[in-house]
Design a protein around this motif. Structure first.
Motif, mmCIF file in Angstrom:
data_model
loop_
_atom_site.group_PDB
_atom_site.id
_atom_site.type_symbol
_atom_site.label_atom_id
_atom_site.label_comp_id
_atom_site.label_asym_id
_atom_site.label_seq_id
_atom_site.Cartn_x
_atom_site.Cartn_y
_atom_site.Cartn_z
ATOM 1 N N LEU A 372 28.757 27.725 -7.431
ATOM 2 C CA LEU A 372 29.878 28.077 -7.113
ATOM 3 C C LEU A 372 30.115 27.658 -5.506
ATOM 4 N N SER A 373 29.059 28.776 -4.770
ATOM 5 C CA SER A 373 29.242 28.615 -3.372
ATOM 6 C C SER A 373 29.017 27.033 -2.595
ATOM 7 N N ARG A 374 27.671 26.369 -3.617
ATOM 8 C CA ARG A 374 27.488 24.937 -3.699
ATOM 9 C C ARG A 374 29.272 24.272 -4.212
ATOM 10 N N SER A 375 29.255 24.112 -4.864
ATOM 11 C CA SER A 375 30.406 23.568 -5.269
ATOM 12 C C SER A 375 31.858 23.843 -4.815
ATOM 13 N N VAL A 376 31.990 24.694 -4.384
ATOM 14 C CA VAL A 376 33.186 24.916 -3.042
ATOM 15 C C VAL A 376 32.830 24.793 -1.909
ATOM 16 N N LEU A 377 31.617 24.617 -1.638
ATOM 17 C CA LEU A 377 31.479 24.251 -0.285
ATOM 18 C C LEU A 377 31.311 23.133 -0.015
ATOM 19 N N ALA A 378 31.036 21.630 -0.661
ATOM 20 C CA ALA A 378 30.657 20.427 -1.002
ATOM 21 C C ALA A 378 32.471 19.867 -0.709
ATOM 22 N N LEU A 400 24.242 27.894 8.058
ATOM 23 C CA LEU A 400 23.344 27.277 6.663
ATOM 24 C C LEU A 400 22.054 27.542 6.808
ATOM 25 N N LEU A 401 21.426 26.050 7.935
ATOM 26 C CA LEU A 401 19.943 25.986 8.034
ATOM 27 C C LEU A 401 19.508 27.431 8.516
ATOM 28 N N ALA A 402 20.318 28.017 9.500
ATOM 29 C CA ALA A 402 19.810 29.703 10.073
ATOM 30 C C ALA A 402 19.720 30.822 8.986
ATOM 31 N N ALA A 403 20.981 30.691 7.926
ATOM 32 C CA ALA A 403 20.645 31.838 6.930
ATOM 33 C C ALA A 403 19.396 31.559 6.869
ATOM 34 N N LEU A 421 22.773 33.965 0.425
ATOM 35 C CA LEU A 421 22.577 32.584 0.933
ATOM 36 C C LEU A 421 24.059 31.681 0.084
ATOM 37 N N ALA A 422 24.632 32.225 -0.743
ATOM 38 C CA ALA A 422 25.455 31.598 -1.876
ATOM 39 C C ALA A 422 26.896 32.668 -0.475
ATOM 40 N N ALA A 423 26.886 33.458 -0.462
ATOM 41 C CA ALA A 423 27.593 34.325 0.532
ATOM 42 C C ALA A 423 27.793 33.808 1.680
ATOM 43 N N VAL A 424 26.727 32.921 2.971
ATOM 44 C CA VAL A 424 27.065 32.477 3.941
ATOM 45 C C VAL A 424 27.533 30.861 3.258
ATOM 46 N N ALA A 425 27.716 30.363 1.901
ATOM 47 C CA ALA A 425 28.302 29.023 2.133
ATOM 48 C C ALA A 425 29.526 29.510 1.628
ATOM 49 N N PHE A 426 30.201 30.525 1.100
ATOM 50 C CA PHE A 426 31.473 31.061 0.704
ATOM 51 C C PHE A 426 32.438 31.013 1.971
ATOM 52 N N ALA A 427 31.559 31.939 2.784
ATOM 53 C CA ALA A 427 31.884 32.122 4.276
ATOM 54 C C ALA A 427 32.193 30.638 5.259
#
Length: 700
Positions: A372-378, A400-403, A421-427
């Motif tokens: 979900l985060s991958r698609s929203v972030l894209a 993202l890389l640091a996370a 990691l998904a939370a970091v992507a959403f943020a």
């Protein structure tokens, strides 16, 4: 004749099936647009998933364990290089759009040809590196030529082909899509795998790299064929020498590097994810997670590829005057992000179960937030890339890389880190959206820009400003004023571009149809009357300027009082809303409010009419005059605070005098809304379609 009739019939059927951007922004059916855009993507993603299962099995059979992971890394590096180059080509695409916008299309083929030369040089690098490595293996290490060496060369060859083909495709993709049949998209991948199976009984393991080479040639040839069709349709021949001199060289190396690096991070975070979750002896949880991400690679990659489909329409909605349309489109993209993420999560679970052949238990739920985060972030990344927010993209990629690295080194079980990691992507997606809410208007200093954009920019200038204008005289005895206006349009653009280049960072210019060029200056003027008279070719009627105003708004008020914008009020009528004035003058017409919910009055119109209405509305909003084109609809628009807000559509069978009267009035309303001051009154209106009488002589 029958062949022509068949072709026209096919084009008519294709036109009826076509679903364009106007289906979303002019109140059509957004769901229909989403299905149309994602239909080929879904078929291609499904085909890639099936072939991935078979290809992964073959790779593990062909190569040893350690070599297998080396091959995966090699493909990741090649994908990173290809993604970097496509992102860097944004410099070329912006240059092509700029040339087309300025009416200088004859230089576009030369620009593309120059970038093709650069791509050819870059393509030689991986070829030389792979051949050098193979030669070192054969001579220095005295090894026999093996399958791995041929496979390394095939990957390098495929990368070289991609660099050149992507450059050729990007040249025309800057302005229009390159349509290909579904068969041409899927057939190459299927033929490649069938070729492996067909050659396996005779060549064994050698069939795999040979099929990779053949696939690179076939896919490149297909893309080149359909791309060249688009080039010939536009009349561009980038592979043929032009007689008009060398094209402009790309001088923005920093922008190229920023665009390439940001796009590479957008494309390759999934591959880096797989690389970070590497195998360690005795850690079954990490082994399971690593194998899971290898198995669902197509689903992870599709989490970005779907958003790439939005890029072209996002660029079409790039001008600041289309902010209302862009917000509506981005709302649709945001909803699609959640839907596509959920579908890809389900597909990934099925794919992993089919490849690993066991129940993964809790892992199914743990990877749901990731997809979900991958698609929203894209979606957020593509929106930011289309608006050239490279610094924000690079910052988000580094975060993202640091996370990823922190979770890998700080947690004993990497499965626990997936929700984090998904939370970091959403943020990151949320921050990109907040950053993109800032003004994204491209710098207008040193350029010739549309009048509405110029007015909004000047009004925001806080420094002392002076506005100047030149007016061209209409030769006496012309039978058609409109014919003179069309002939004079090219001259006005050229003079405005020269003035903009001369001003550099101290001002910008705009054309006021049909006979003026206006510009502002924030310092000592670099433009004398003699220079302006020379640029005007002896056709200037006057050169005027305003006193230096304390800021841009004051200067615009002074310019409006002096009639710089060629508009005047014919009476002392009280101000009224544009919709009320339209209903009073035209009586029969359609009014579309940008951003309004529901289908609106234009929703039921055919696709062809929507496309024409959208193009004419955008042109009027930018230049405050209508193009004299044949068609059913007479289209005007109203921009509030530099943003298109209302579209007015009138049937051309309505009285022409009423339509011309409305054009003059709505143009005056646009200028008054942009300047914040009423225009002067005049007994005889000097509208955009009624050129004023030239004054004798030229005076400063």
């Amino acid at each position: 004749m029958r062949g022509i009739d068949d072709w026209l019939g096919r084009q008519a059927r294709r036109e009826r099936r076509l679903v364009t951007l106007e289906e979303v922004v002019l109140g059509g059916n957004p769901a229909r647009y989403a299905r149309y855009r994602l239909r080929f993507f879904g078929v291609r993603a499904l085909t890639s998933a099936v072939l991935h299962v078979l290809r992964l099995t073959l790779l593990r059979f062909v190569f040893a364990h350690q070599t297998f992971f080396t091959v995966l890394l090699l493909n990741a590096v090649a994908g990173l290089a290809s993604s970097f180059w496509w992102g860097g080509l944004e410099v070329m695409r912006e240059r092509v759009r700029r040339l087309a916008r300025d009416g200088d299309r004859r230089h576009i083929p030369g620009e593309i040809r120059h970038w093709l030369a650069i791509a050819a040089v870059l393509a030689a690098v991986p070829l030389a590196a792979s051949l050098g490595w193979v030669g070192w293996q054969l001579t220095a290490r005295h090894r026999h030529f093996n399958v791995l060496q041929l496979y390394v060369f095939s990957v390098a060859f495929r990368l070289a082909v991609q660099l050149v083909v992507e450059t050729l495709h990007s040249g025309v993709y800057a302005l229009r899509r390159v349509y290909r049949p579904l068969v041409s998209i899927v057939a190459v991948e299927l033929a490649s795998f069938v070729g492996v199976l067909g050659l396996w009984p005779w060549l064994g393991r050698w069939a795999f790299p040979i099929a990779t080479l053949a696939s690179a040639v076939a896919s490149g040839a297909v893309v080149v064929r359909y791309t060249l069709r688009a080039y010939h349709l536009l009349g561009w021949l980038p592979l043929r020498a032009l007689p008009d001199g060398a094209p402009a060289r790309p001088r923005r190396l920093a922008q190229l590097l920023a665009a390439g690096a940001s796009y590479a991070l957008m494309k390759m975070d999934a591959v880096l994810m797989v690389a970070l979750f590497h195998l360690r002896p005795g850690e079954s949880a990490q082994t399971k997670l690593f194998l899971f991400f290898v198995a669902v690679g197509p689903a992870v990659q599709a989490g970005f590829d779907w958003a790439q489909l939005l890029y072209f329409d996002l660029k079409r909605l790039g001008p600041a005057v289309l902010c209302g349309f862009r917000r509506r489109y981005e709302e649709l993209a945001a909803r699609l992000g959640w839907l596509v993420g959920a579908l890809l999560w389900a597909a990934a679970c099925l794919l992993a179960t089919a490849i690993l052949r066991r129940n993964l238990g809790l892992l199914y739920l743990l990877v749901a937030p990731f997809f979900l985060s991958r698609s929203v972030l894209a979606r957020a990344q593509v929106v930011a890339f289309a608006r050239r927010r490279y610094a924000a993209l690079l910052g988000g990629g580094v975060a993202l890389l640091a996370a990823m690295w922190g979770l890998r080194t700080g947690l004993p079980d990497e499965r626990v880190g997936l929700p984090v990691l998904a939370a970091v992507a959403f943020a990151t997606a949320w921050l990109l959206d907040r950053t993109d809410r800032a003004s994204d208007a491209d710098g207008v200093a040193g350029r010739a820009v549309p009048l509405t954009e110029w007015l909004a920019h000047v009004r925001a200038v806080p420094a002392p400003v002076r506005i100047r204008a030149v007016r061209f005289a209409r030769p006496r005895g012309l039978a058609s004023p409109h014919g003179w206006a069309e002939e004079n349009r090219w001259r006005l653009r050229q003079v405005a571009r020269r003035i903009g280049r001369r001003l550099k960072t101290r001002g910008a210019a705009a054309v006021v149809h049909p006979d003026r060029v206006v510009w502002y200056e924030t310092g000592p003027s670099p433009l004398g009357v003699r220079r302006l008279v020379g640029w005007g070719g002896g056709l200037l009627a006057s050169v005027d300027d305003t006193p230096v105003g304390r800021d841009g708004e004051a200067a615009l008020r002074a310019a409006a009082e002096r009639g710089f914008f060629g508009l005047a009020s014919a009476s002392r009528r009280e101000p009224e809303e544009p919709e009320a004035a339209f209903a009073r003058i035209v009586r029969r017409g359609l009014v579309h409010a940008v951003g309004a919910a529901g289908p609106g009055p234009l929703g039921a119109l055919p696709v062809r009419d929507k496309r024409k209405i959208f193009a004419e509305a955008v042109h009027f909003a930018g230049h405050l005059h209508a193009r004299e084109r044949r068609g059913r609809w007479d289209v005007t628009s109203f921009a509030a605070h530099g943003e298109l807000a209302l579209i007015f559509v009138v049937d051309r069978r309505v009285d022409r005098r009423a339509r011309l009267r409305w054009r003059r009035l709505v143009a005056r309303m646009n200028v008054e809304a942009a300047t914040g001051a009423p225009l002067p009154q005049s007994v005889e209106p000097r509208g955009l379609h009624a050129p004023s009488r030239p004054r004798a002589g030229v005076h400063p």
